[in-house]
Structures are given as C-alpha cells and as structure tokens.
Design a protein around this motif. Structure first.
Motif, PDB file in Angstrom:
ATOM      1  N   GLN A  46       0.940  -1.194   0.194  1.00  0.00           N
ATOM      2  CA  GLN A  46      -0.052   0.203   0.021  1.00  0.00           C
ATOM      3  C   GLN A  46       0.829   1.219  -0.060  1.00  0.00           C
ATOM      4  OE1 GLN A  46      -3.653   0.142   1.458  1.00  0.00           O
ATOM      5  NE2 GLN A  46      -3.892  -1.360   0.386  1.00  0.00           N
ATOM      6  N   GLY A  47       0.547   2.204  -0.762  1.00  0.00           N
ATOM      7  CA  GLY A  47       1.168   3.552  -0.680  1.00  0.00           C
ATOM      8  C   GLY A  47       2.719   3.344  -1.016  1.00  0.00           C
ATOM      9  N   GLU A  48       3.583   3.928  -0.305  1.00  0.00           N
ATOM     10  CA  GLU A  48       4.863   3.910  -0.533  1.00  0.00           C
ATOM     11  C   GLU A  48       5.632   2.583   0.092  1.00  0.00           C
ATOM     12  OE1 GLU A  48       6.793   7.253   0.591  1.00  0.00           O
ATOM     13  OE2 GLU A  48       6.033   8.365  -0.923  1.00  0.00           O
ATOM     14  N   CYS A 141       6.963 -10.348   2.767  1.00  0.00           N
ATOM     15  CA  CYS A 141       7.084  -9.993   4.074  1.00  0.00           C
ATOM     16  C   CYS A 141       6.887  -8.210   4.367  1.00  0.00           C
ATOM     17  CB  CYS A 141       8.551 -10.236   4.508  1.00  0.00           C
ATOM     18  SG  CYS A 141       8.926 -11.872   4.495  1.00  0.00           S
ATOM     19  N   ARG A 142       6.202  -7.893   5.569  1.00  0.00           N
ATOM     20  CA  ARG A 142       6.169  -6.533   5.733  1.00  0.00           C
ATOM     21  C   ARG A 142       7.439  -6.281   6.345  1.00  0.00           C
ATOM     22  NH1 ARG A 142       2.869  -3.130   3.710  1.00  0.00           N
ATOM     23  NH2 ARG A 142       0.945  -4.841   3.774  1.00  0.00           N
ATOM     24  N   ILE A 143       7.873  -4.961   5.945  1.00  0.00           N
ATOM     25  CA  ILE A 143       9.178  -4.622   6.565  1.00  0.00           C
ATOM     26  C   ILE A 143       8.936  -3.625   7.550  1.00  0.00           C
ATOM     27  CG2 ILE A 143      11.112  -3.223   5.934  1.00  0.00           C
ATOM     28  CD1 ILE A 143      10.876  -3.933   2.939  1.00  0.00           C
ATOM     29  N   ARG A 144       9.104  -4.167   8.825  1.00  0.00           N
ATOM     30  CA  ARG A 144       8.972  -3.281  10.167  1.00  0.00           C
ATOM     31  C   ARG A 144      10.137  -2.339  10.120  1.00  0.00           C
ATOM     32  NH1 ARG A 144       3.860  -3.228   9.956  1.00  0.00           N
ATOM     33  NH2 ARG A 144       3.008  -5.315  10.260  1.00  0.00           N
ATOM     34  N   ASN A 145      11.277  -2.568   9.884  1.00  0.00           N
ATOM     35  CA  ASN A 145      12.358  -1.669  10.257  1.00  0.00           C
ATOM     36  C   ASN A 145      13.383  -2.219   9.191  1.00  0.00           C
ATOM     37  OD1 ASN A 145      13.871   0.231  11.434  1.00  0.00           O
ATOM     38  ND2 ASN A 145      15.005  -1.306  12.760  1.00  0.00           N
ATOM     39  N   ILE A 146      13.992  -1.048   8.783  1.00  0.00           N
ATOM     40  CA  ILE A 146      15.454  -1.183   8.113  1.00  0.00           C
ATOM     41  C   ILE A 146      16.621  -0.584   8.837  1.00  0.00           C
ATOM     42  CG2 ILE A 146      16.465  -1.053   5.900  1.00  0.00           C
ATOM     43  CD1 ILE A 146      13.769  -0.233   4.613  1.00  0.00           C
ATOM     44  N   GLN A 147      17.688  -1.244   9.027  1.00  0.00           N
ATOM     45  CA  GLN A 147      18.819  -0.922   9.696  1.00  0.00           C
ATOM     46  C   GLN A 147      19.848  -0.667   8.462  1.00  0.00           C
ATOM     47  OE1 GLN A 147      20.334  -2.932  13.057  1.00  0.00           O
ATOM     48  NE2 GLN A 147      18.358  -3.714  13.715  1.00  0.00           N
ATOM     49  N   ILE A 148      20.324   0.644   8.194  1.00  0.00           N
ATOM     50  CA  ILE A 148      21.399   0.838   7.198  1.00  0.00           C
ATOM     51  C   ILE A 148      22.756   1.324   7.826  1.00  0.00           C
ATOM     52  CG2 ILE A 148      21.558   2.270   5.132  1.00  0.00           C
ATOM     53  CD1 ILE A 148      18.464   2.872   5.035  1.00  0.00           C
ATOM     54  N   ASP A 156      17.637   9.381   0.305  1.00  0.00           N
ATOM     55  CA  ASP A 156      16.095   8.836   0.197  1.00  0.00           C
ATOM     56  C   ASP A 156      16.230   7.385  -0.601  1.00  0.00           C
ATOM     57  OD1 ASP A 156      16.252   9.327  -3.045  1.00  0.00           O
ATOM     58  OD2 ASP A 156      16.372  11.422  -2.125  1.00  0.00           O
ATOM     59  N   ALA A 157      14.986   7.037  -1.063  1.00  0.00           N
ATOM     60  CA  ALA A 157      14.949   5.603  -1.625  1.00  0.00           C
ATOM     61  C   ALA A 157      15.584   5.594  -2.862  1.00  0.00           C
ATOM     62  CB  ALA A 157      13.679   5.232  -1.821  1.00  0.00           C
ATOM     63  N   PHE A 158      16.033   6.816  -3.569  1.00  0.00           N
ATOM     64  CA  PHE A 158      16.580   6.517  -4.803  1.00  0.00           C
ATOM     65  C   PHE A 158      18.074   6.873  -4.976  1.00  0.00           C
ATOM     66  CE2 PHE A 158      12.146   6.485  -6.008  1.00  0.00           C
ATOM     67  CZ  PHE A 158      12.178   5.546  -7.037  1.00  0.00           C
ATOM     68  N   ASP A 159      18.327   7.173  -3.694  1.00  0.00           N
ATOM     69  CA  ASP A 159      19.947   7.875  -3.551  1.00  0.00           C
ATOM     70  C   ASP A 159      20.923   6.398  -3.025  1.00  0.00           C
ATOM     71  OD1 ASP A 159      22.005   9.500  -3.296  1.00  0.00           O
ATOM     72  OD2 ASP A 159      21.688   9.407  -0.986  1.00  0.00           O
ATOM     73  N   VAL A 160      20.138   5.326  -3.038  1.00  0.00           N
ATOM     74  CA  VAL A 160      20.919   4.082  -2.424  1.00  0.00           C
ATOM     75  C   VAL A 160      22.170   3.874  -3.705  1.00  0.00           C
ATOM     76  CG1 VAL A 160      20.935   1.644  -2.007  1.00  0.00           C
ATOM     77  CG2 VAL A 160      19.210   3.238  -1.314  1.00  0.00           C
ATOM     78  N   ASP A 161      23.163   3.909  -3.240  1.00  0.00           N
ATOM     79  CA  ASP A 161      24.346   3.707  -3.998  1.00  0.00           C
ATOM     80  C   ASP A 161      24.926   2.363  -3.572  1.00  0.00           C
ATOM     81  OD1 ASP A 161      26.860   3.629  -5.216  1.00  0.00           O
ATOM     82  OD2 ASP A 161      27.679   5.629  -4.588  1.00  0.00           O
ATOM     83  N   LEU A 162      24.773   1.388  -4.427  1.00  0.00           N
ATOM     84  CA  LEU A 162      25.381   0.062  -4.065  1.00  0.00           C
ATOM     85  C   LEU A 162      26.759  -0.010  -3.983  1.00  0.00           C
ATOM     86  CD1 LEU A 162      22.899  -2.252  -6.405  1.00  0.00           C
ATOM     87  CD2 LEU A 162      22.745  -1.937  -4.030  1.00  0.00           C
TER      88      LEU A 162
END
Ligand SMILES: Cc1cc2nc3c(=O)[nH]c(=O)nc-3n(C[C@H](O)[C@H](O)[C@H](O)COP(=O)(O)O)c2cc1C
Length: 196
Positions: A46-48, A141-148, A156-162
C-alpha cells in the motif's frame, strides 16, 4: 547498438541475478540460525510501502522457523561477508552450525529476530502472506524496520548507491557489482546517437 547473435538453449539455464542475503531466524529453543537465501525480491504494498518477497525450497530449518514464528531478518551480504555466507551455506541448522559461529549476532530493533553485526543493510520483517508452489514457500514480508550502515548516508529511496554496500550478487557463482552508472533519465539524451 549492435544486434546480438543468440543461440537457443537446450538445457534449463537459469538467469536470475540474485542479491545475496543471510536470513536470520530463531530455532524452537530460541537459538539463532542464519541461512543464505538469494531468491529475494520486492513487490508493491500500500502507498509507499513495499514487501520483501523471499522464496525457500524444501524443508530447511529456516523455512520451518519462519512458518512457526512469522518473523525473519534479511541481512544483506557484502563481499567481506562471503566467509559467513559460505559457513552458513555449507552447514545445516541440525548439524549445530551455530555452536561455533565466530561472528557477532545482534537483535532486531523492532522485530525479535537475530541480526548480523557485519551486515550494512538489515531488514526486520513480519510475514504477511505465504504462497506455496510445489516444494517451495514464498513469503511476502512486511518490512517493520530497516537498519542501514550509518556511514552510507543515503538521502532517500533513490539515493541508494550499491557501491557503498558492496553486495554479493549470485547467479550460480558469486559476483560483485561494478560502477555506479547514474540515475533514471541520465541516458535518455543519448538515444539520437544510438540510432542507425
Ligand atoms: C549461495 C546460496 C544461495 C542459496 N539460496 C537459497 C534460496 O534462495 N532458497 C533456498 O531455499 N535455499 C537457498 N540456499 C540453500 C540454503 O542456504 C541451505 O539449505 C542452508 O544450509 C539451510 O540452512 P538451515 O538448515 O539453517 O535452514 C542457498 C545456498 C547458497 C550457498
């Protein structure tokens, strides 16, 4: 751009460019378990929101742990973690593989799951839906948290430099990724140059 000459394959080749994750679960007695799983993808919620899609084959302990507890961590494997990946991939939970596990283990911040200290990107997930096909179970799987990794400093979501995460890519063999090539739209101006 030149036309590629292709040949038809008479064997079941599988081209799946797979990101490598170590899936963290708890065994029935509460001890941690980690298994390499590379059938990992995503789909839209849903949504984002997005859901992590993880597929497991057969009756492995990790699958049973997920089915029982409904939770897991997905720890991205960077190149420096290949020894952990191979350790976990060549031993089964039933062989006491975690007894002599020499790497640091933590706990999720929002979900009660074991995590790997060495991972630069950790998803903490709750299973929302399971689809079984043949001998495989696919967990949405619903993502409840992301540790980066704090050092990565993504905006932001499009700034992820692999290249900062240095992930292992699996396709029957292990690979790493090359350069960061740019963003969506950076190449559209080259279309005229490509026409013949
Ligand atoms: C590189 C690699 C990728 C793997 N990918 C998957 C996968 O996507 N799905 C799966 O069911 N098993 C996969 N496996 C197999 C499991 O990791 C393996 O069965 C593991 O020992 C299970 O551990 P467990 O007994 O602790 O659950 C993979 C193994 C390796 C080495």
């Amino acid at each position: 751009m030149k036309k590629i000459r292709r040949i038809s394959a008479d064997r079941p080749f599988s081209l799946c460019v797979q990101p490598a994750f170590l899936i963290g679960t708890k065994n029935e007695d509460g001890t941690p378990d980690f298994a390499p799983i590379t059938w990992v993808s995503a789909t839209c919620g849903q949504g984002e929101d997005y859901l992590l899609v993880i597929s497991m084959f057969g009756g492995k302990r990790t699958r049973r742990n997920v089915e029982r507890s409904g939770v897991l961590s997905a720890n991205l494997v960077s190149v420096d973690m290949l020894p952990i990946m191979d350790y976990c991939g060549t031993r089964h939970a039933g062989d006491g593989k975690m007894d002599a596990f020499p790497w640091g283990i933590g706990r999720g911040e929002k979900v009660d799951v074991p995590t790997l200290d060495a991972s630069r990107w950790v998803y903490e997930c709750e299973v929302e839906k399971t689809v079984e096909i043949g001998q495989s179970a696919t967990f949405f799987c619903r993502i409840r948290n992301i540790q980066i990794d704090a050092a990565a400093r993504f905006q932001d979501a499009f700034d992820v430099d692999l290249t900062k995460l240095d992930p292992v890519i699996y396709s029957g063999k292990y690979h790493n990724i090359g350069k960061m090539l740019g963003c969506i739209g950076d190449f559209s101006t080259q279309m005229g140059d490509e026409k013949q």
